[in-house]
Write a protein that holds these residues in place. Structure first.
Motif, PDB file in Angstrom:
ATOM      1  N   ASN A 200      37.468  71.344  22.735  1.00  0.00           N
ATOM      2  CA  ASN A 200      38.850  71.633  22.359  1.00  0.00           C
ATOM      3  C   ASN A 200      39.745  71.827  23.573  1.00  0.00           C
ATOM      4  O   ASN A 200      40.870  71.333  23.621  1.00  0.00           O
ATOM      5  N   ARG A 207      46.246  66.295  26.333  1.00  0.00           N
ATOM      6  CA  ARG A 207      47.532  66.185  25.652  1.00  0.00           C
ATOM      7  C   ARG A 207      48.667  66.674  26.549  1.00  0.00           C
ATOM      8  O   ARG A 207      49.736  66.060  26.610  1.00  0.00           O
ATOM      9  N   ARG A 238      36.314  63.576  14.131  1.00  0.00           N
ATOM     10  CA  ARG A 238      37.479  64.417  13.826  1.00  0.00           C
ATOM     11  C   ARG A 238      38.493  64.410  14.964  1.00  0.00           C
ATOM     12  O   ARG A 238      39.700  64.254  14.739  1.00  0.00           O
ATOM     13  N   PHE A 239      38.007  64.534  16.206  1.00  0.00           N
ATOM     14  CA  PHE A 239      38.913  64.561  17.354  1.00  0.00           C
ATOM     15  C   PHE A 239      39.593  63.209  17.555  1.00  0.00           C
ATOM     16  O   PHE A 239      40.783  63.141  17.871  1.00  0.00           O
ATOM     17  N   ASN A 241      40.253  60.990  15.252  1.00  0.00           N
ATOM     18  CA  ASN A 241      41.257  60.842  14.190  1.00  0.00           C
ATOM     19  C   ASN A 241      42.511  61.652  14.507  1.00  0.00           C
ATOM     20  O   ASN A 241      43.628  61.210  14.227  1.00  0.00           O
ATOM     21  N   GLU A 242      42.324  62.829  15.088  1.00  0.00           N
ATOM     22  CA  GLU A 242      43.473  63.651  15.474  1.00  0.00           C
ATOM     23  C   GLU A 242      44.300  62.953  16.548  1.00  0.00           C
ATOM     24  O   GLU A 242      45.534  62.922  16.484  1.00  0.00           O
ATOM     25  N   LEU A 245      46.264  60.115  14.989  1.00  0.00           N
ATOM     26  CA  LEU A 245      47.410  60.595  14.228  1.00  0.00           C
ATOM     27  C   LEU A 245      48.555  61.015  15.147  1.00  0.00           C
ATOM     28  O   LEU A 245      49.724  60.934  14.771  1.00  0.00           O
ATOM     29  N   GLU A 246      48.215  61.450  16.350  1.00  0.00           N
ATOM     30  CA  GLU A 246      49.236  61.869  17.310  1.00  0.00           C
ATOM     31  C   GLU A 246      49.863  60.691  18.042  1.00  0.00           C
ATOM     32  O   GLU A 246      50.778  60.875  18.843  1.00  0.00           O
TER      33      GLU A 246
END
Length: 351
Positions: A200, A207, A238-239, A241-242, A245-246
């Motif tokens: 994380n 980012r 999951r990461f 896909n995140e 989406l960003e």
């Protein structure tokens, strides 16, 4: 018990005169306490956290402070890779594995990260139809006494030592700064170790680096390869896909080198697919290799994915890619990795 914050993504606790059994007991209590904590959010929602803990006992696992921390840090990332919210208790095999590669080169890697001697190199990616450079792949290099170490000489060591996320963050920050200064308005392909991506704190750091660079997320392409596998594929999914989406783009590198590539293609929202270079290099002389390239190209076309051909070594291969309708090309004929980028209007590399 003494504890101190060592860096933003970790805390070190020192237990005097404690054996492995006692340390494991305390670590489990800490993990359990973290799991029981929560923060109240607006609307009555509760935000829970987890703890991943690695252990090291002197002198069982190391005799110097630096190596002791290195071992504990490595075990902590083993706990993260295993699914988080757990304590990684060292075994005899862990001791052998962690310290097998703590050699002179390992020390060089640590020193290079600490002294920020990580250098981004850039390899151009060509639009086969327009013959213009539309992207660059960022490659990591380490400068040692005037010499330059290639990524294949140190990335695996950095992964085993649990410092790959620091290395990746440094090279991304420097590469994007250089891209911004030169006014590059195409894609930037960045290799990421999934072992770093599932952390994380690393994802947050990346980012922020991208935001500070001013380069739109839509032009950043994160590459993953099947050789860099993780045990928790669902966490990686999951990461990714995140990130998608960003607005970030995703690519599979070395596609066709093994079966994991197809699982990645099936599970992840992929934008670019890089064909394993050996197929490209031999497709003019091997009907089987050409058939593989044609099949992968057709598969990508059906899924709306852009193809990148690697290991383009000659004009003949480039011409054949154009006939086949392959979108992008990368290789020594297009351009070798270099500290500086080449002009957008491409001319063949003759040397």
């Amino acid at each position: 018990v003494g504890a101190r914050v060592l860096r933003p993504d970790g805390v070190v606790a020192i237990l005097p005169e404690a054996n492995l059994e006692a340390v494991a007991l305390v670590a489990e209590r800490v993990r359990s306490a973290i799991a029981g904590m929560h923060v109240e959010l607006a609307g009555g929602q509760r935000l829970h956290g987890t703890g991943s803990i690695g252990l090291a006992v002197f002198p069982d696992h190391a005799e110097s402070a630096k190596d002791l921390f290195l071992f504990a840090d490595n075990m902590m990332y083993k706990a993260k890779a295993g699914g988080k919210a757990r304590v990684a208790i060292p075994t005899a095999d862990d001791v052998v594995e962690v310290f097998r590669d703590i050699t002179e080169k390992s020390a060089l890697v640590l020193d290079a990260i600490e002294e920020q001697r990580i250098i981004p190199y850039f390899q151009p990616i060509l639009d086969v139809a327009t013959k213009q450079v539309v992207a660059y792949e960022v490659l990591s290099r380490i400068e040692v006494g005037g010499d330059v170490m290639r990524a294949d000489e140190f990335v695996e060591i950095a992964e085993k030592m649990g410092v790959i996320h620091h290395l990746d963050a440094l090279v991304i920050e420097r590469a994007l700064t250089q891209m911004r200064e030169m006014g590059h308005d195409g894609y930037v392909f960045i290799n990421l170790s999934p072992r770093a991506l599932v952390l994380n704190e690393f994802a947050r750091n990346v980012r922020q680096i991208v935001a500070d660079s001013g380069i739109p997320r839509e032009r950043i392409v994160f590459e993953i390869t099947e050789r860099d596998t993780v045990k928790n594929l669902a966490l990686l999914e999951r990461f990714l896909n995140e990130l998608k989406l960003e607005g970030f783009k995703l690519a599979i590198d070395d596609f066709g080198s093994g079966f994991s590539s197809f699982h990645y293609l099936r599970r992840f929202p992929i934008d670019f697919l890089k064909i394993e270079g050996d197929f490209i290099a031999n497709m003019l002389t091997s009907p089987k290799d050409r058939a593989v390239v044609t099949s992968i190209k057709s598969l990508a076309q059906e899924m709306g994915i852009t193809i990148v051909a690697e290991y383009v070594e000659s004009q003949e291969v480039l011409d054949e890619l154009h006939v086949m309708g392959v979108h992008l090309a990368q290789g020594y004929y297009v351009g070798k990795p270099a500290r500086h980028v080449i002009d957008v209007d491409w001319t063949p590399l003759r040397s």
